[in-house]
Every structure is written in C-alpha cells, then in structure tokens.
Design a protein around this motif. Structure first.
Motif, mmCIF file in Angstrom:
data_model
loop_
_atom_site.group_PDB
_atom_site.id
_atom_site.type_symbol
_atom_site.label_atom_id
_atom_site.label_comp_id
_atom_site.label_asym_id
_atom_site.label_seq_id
_atom_site.Cartn_x
_atom_site.Cartn_y
_atom_site.Cartn_z
ATOM 1 N N MET A 221 1.047 -1.235 0.031
ATOM 2 C CA MET A 221 0.101 0.060 0.063
ATOM 3 C C MET A 221 0.983 1.292 -0.078
ATOM 4 N N GLY A 222 0.486 2.359 -0.376
ATOM 5 C CA GLY A 222 0.999 3.558 -0.672
ATOM 6 C C GLY A 222 1.995 3.844 -1.537
ATOM 7 N N GLU A 223 2.881 4.729 -1.689
ATOM 8 C CA GLU A 223 3.591 5.072 -2.666
ATOM 9 C C GLU A 223 4.566 4.602 -3.193
ATOM 10 N N GLY A 224 5.063 3.181 -2.299
ATOM 11 C CA GLY A 224 6.161 2.588 -2.553
ATOM 12 C C GLY A 224 7.495 3.040 -1.971
ATOM 13 N N VAL A 225 8.743 2.724 -2.544
ATOM 14 C CA VAL A 225 10.011 3.073 -1.881
ATOM 15 C C VAL A 225 10.977 3.562 -3.189
ATOM 16 N N THR A 226 11.759 4.318 -2.909
ATOM 17 C CA THR A 226 12.763 4.888 -3.707
ATOM 18 C C THR A 226 14.041 4.355 -3.346
ATOM 19 N N ILE A 227 15.115 3.982 -4.245
ATOM 20 C CA ILE A 227 16.054 3.376 -4.142
ATOM 21 C C ILE A 227 17.104 4.516 -4.756
ATOM 22 N N GLY A 228 18.037 4.958 -3.791
ATOM 23 C CA GLY A 228 18.812 6.093 -4.142
ATOM 24 C C GLY A 228 19.898 6.209 -3.300
ATOM 25 N N TRP A 252 6.719 0.170 -6.635
ATOM 26 C CA TRP A 252 5.408 0.165 -5.960
ATOM 27 C C TRP A 252 4.698 -0.860 -6.664
ATOM 28 N N ARG A 253 3.460 -0.717 -6.248
ATOM 29 C CA ARG A 253 2.650 -1.916 -6.375
ATOM 30 C C ARG A 253 1.378 -1.506 -7.074
ATOM 31 N N SER A 254 0.951 -1.902 -8.242
ATOM 32 C CA SER A 254 -0.181 -1.408 -8.792
ATOM 33 C C SER A 254 -1.216 -2.794 -8.681
ATOM 34 N N ASP A 255 -2.639 -2.182 -8.471
ATOM 35 C CA ASP A 255 -3.460 -3.310 -8.354
ATOM 36 C C ASP A 255 -3.748 -4.051 -9.725
ATOM 37 N N TRP A 259 3.802 -5.457 -8.912
ATOM 38 C CA TRP A 259 4.823 -4.714 -8.583
ATOM 39 C C TRP A 259 5.479 -4.175 -9.827
ATOM 40 N N LEU A 260 5.910 -2.931 -9.877
ATOM 41 C CA LEU A 260 6.629 -2.233 -10.686
ATOM 42 C C LEU A 260 7.791 -1.374 -10.450
ATOM 43 N N VAL A 261 8.765 -1.171 -11.331
ATOM 44 C CA VAL A 261 9.994 -0.279 -11.089
ATOM 45 C C VAL A 261 10.187 0.666 -12.240
ATOM 46 N N LYS A 262 10.704 1.801 -12.066
ATOM 47 C CA LYS A 262 10.936 2.813 -12.971
ATOM 48 C C LYS A 262 12.268 3.492 -12.612
ATOM 49 N N VAL A 288 8.429 1.259 -17.706
ATOM 50 C CA VAL A 288 8.115 0.769 -16.476
ATOM 51 C C VAL A 288 8.260 -0.740 -16.641
ATOM 52 N N ALA A 289 8.903 -1.328 -15.818
ATOM 53 C CA ALA A 289 9.100 -2.939 -15.834
ATOM 54 C C ALA A 289 8.313 -3.557 -14.757
ATOM 55 N N ALA A 290 7.822 -4.524 -14.850
ATOM 56 C CA ALA A 290 7.297 -5.411 -13.680
ATOM 57 C C ALA A 290 8.484 -6.190 -12.927
ATOM 58 N N LEU A 291 8.270 -6.470 -11.690
ATOM 59 C CA LEU A 291 9.360 -7.159 -10.795
ATOM 60 C C LEU A 291 8.608 -8.272 -10.277
#
Length: 316
Positions: A221-228, A252-255, A259-262, A288-291
């Motif tokens: 849930m929420g906005e996900g996380v940033t890697i940096g 982040w996760r899309s319904d 799971w997606l990454v950008k 955007v790519a799926a994880l």
C-alpha cells in the motif's frame, strides 16, 4: 540527565576531533555551541569552561537528548573548525588531510554511532562518498562540504536533517558536489539469481554472488519506495554503491499490474534481469518494468538486489 557511555554521533564528533586533530573538548564546544541564551539566561557557549557540564550534557549526553538550540549553525561551526585546523595547533591540516580524517578510518566511527542510534548509516556514507568522489571541484571545497556534513550529523544526531542541510549548503557554494559518478556500463546478464521464498515481495542486496543484507520489504500500500544514494524517505533503500543516483529508481505496487519499477532519470541506469530466461531489460525514459520473485534488479554499475517473496516477520 544520566551520564551515558553509549556510542552517539555527538560523542564521536568530539572524540574524532580530539584524537585525530588535537582539538580539546572545551575548545570544540566553543566552536559548535550556540551563543543564544537558554531559559536560565545563559547560553550553551558560555558554559564551555565548565568541563563537567560539557561532558555530561553535550559530549556524553544520551542519544536523542540533545536539542537544536544547544548548537550554532552547522555551517558556521564547521567553518570555525576548518579555520582552527588550517591555522592553529601543533599540526596544521591541509584540505586533503581534513578530508582524510572525515572520510577515512577515524571518521568511520560516525557510521557505527549512527547505526547504534538506529539512524541510516548508509545515507550518511553515501552523502560523504558523493562529496569525496565529486569531479570538477577543488579539494578545499570537498573538505569543507565533508566537514559540514560531519559537524551537522554530530550536532543534530539526525542523518536525514544533516544530509538535507549539507545539500543546501553545497548548493549555496555554487559548486557541483552532488552529481552521481558516471561509470562505464558492464554486462550484467550472467549474474546468478536467488531462489524465491514464500509470498511477499522483498529486495535483498547481493554482492559477488553472496547475500549481504536482510530483506528490504516494500509495503504493497502507499507510494512504494525509492532506491537512491540520498533517498530520504523513512522506508527508502540507501544500501547502494557510490555510482547510484541520489534518487535512482522507484518501486511500487499497482492493483492491475503488480509490482513495478521505474528509473528516475539516473546517471548509470536501471536494469531488470528476468529470473526465468535471464533476459536483460534496461529501463529508459518513462519505461516501467514488472518485478517478480527470482528477478534481479540492478541499479547503476554494481548494486544488485535479488527480488524475492517471503513474510517480513520471518526476517525481523
């Protein structure tokens, strides 16, 4: 307030300057404490001749007990320390020697103190490495910025606040100390994958084929996380190498799509290695790519995360 023997950022700051630079505790207190009066009409700086007070309420104060009002502006305090190191004392330090103290073996005690206080030591070290490795700057500029960060985290005990302050300070210097080091791209398609576990997405840092971190769990849930390298969110992931951008990629996760990454416009790229067929997908632009469990996520040249599934409580 009880006297504390625990490792704290403030205690490390005083200890490093004393052991490595010959600055006594009361002398450093003169440089970093505020001249603004407290509720009793006396300023912290006016108490620096009281060695017992300095030791009990500043140097050895328990983590979390220090207040911002005790300290002068971090940049001004760091400038005073820089002036002292370069002009007075039994040994005069040049900028490279100052940089070596803060970034070298002596300064690594700050990482341990931050970890002991449940602060993000990765974030601190990433900022320090970003300063140390910056190109197109003088060693004096790098030494000044590193000293500001060291003093800011020592006085505040708050790594996020110290990094944000230092970033603003560096911008005021009008020098480019914050860019991501650009590395030559390498072929990552032959990296070995990590088997998936039980259902729940997580990221595990892998170095040279070995697991070197506990899982970093991403809330669905929420906005996900940033890697940096300089990501400041509470759950963001800063366990990365120096060629990773300040805010490199987001998960982040899309319904609808899972799971997606950008990639966030990083300098050195974001790649997903498919766990099933080992194909490599480089994210460019707004792609955007799926994880999925069994995939590998590469951010920059050498930072690798295995994408797994599991239950966070198992790895607490």
């Amino acid at each position: 307030m009880a006297f504390s023997d625990e490792l704290t950022p403030c205690g490390v700051m005083f200890d490093v300057f004393k052991r490595s630079c010959g600055i006594k505790h009361n002398e450093l207190a003169e440089m970093v404490l505020s001249s603004r009066p407290l509720s009793d009409g006396r300023s912290p700086k006016s108490r620096t001749s009281d060695r017992s007070w300095v030791s009990r309420f500043i140097v050895h104060a328990p983590a979390g007990s220090l207040q911002d009002r005790y300290f002068a502006d971090y940049g001004r305090a760091a400038t005073r320390v820089m002036s002292r190191l370069r002009t007075r004392g039994s040994k005069v330090f040049d900028p490279q020697q100052i940089l070596d103290v803060v970034c070298g073996d002596a300064g690594q005690a700050m990482d341990a103190a931050l970890a002991a206080c449940h602060q993000d030591a990765h974030l601190y070290r990433n900022m320090l490495d970003r300063i140390r490795l910056s190109s197109g700057t003088t060693v004096g500029e790098r030494a000044e910025a590193a000293l500001v960060l060291f003093v800011a985290v020592g006085c505040s005990g708050n790594v996020g606040k110290a990094v944000a302050y230092t970033a603003d300070y560096v911008r005021s210097m009008h020098v480019n100390l914050m860019s991501t080091p650009v590395m030559e791209k390498i072929d990552v398609s032959d990296r070995s994958s990590i088997d998936a576990w039980e259902p729940r997405l997580g990221l595990i840092r892998v170095r040279d084929g070995y697991v070197c971190s506990a899982p970093y769990w991403v809330e669905p849930m929420g906005e996900g996380v940033t890697i940096g390298a300089l990501a400041l969110g509470d759950c963001d992931i800063t366990d990365v190498d120096s060629d990773v951008s300040a805010e490199h990629a987001r998960i982040w996760r899309s319904d609808q799509d899972g799971w997606l990454v950008k990639d966030l416009g990083s300098s050195n790229g974001t790649f997903v290695i498919d766990g099933a067929n080992r194909t490599q997908n480089e994210l460019q632009g707004d792609a955007v790519a799926a994880l999925h469990a069994g995939d590998e996520l590469h951010v920059g040249n050498s930072t690798v995360f295995a994408v797994v599934e599991g239950i966070p409580e198992r790895w607490a």
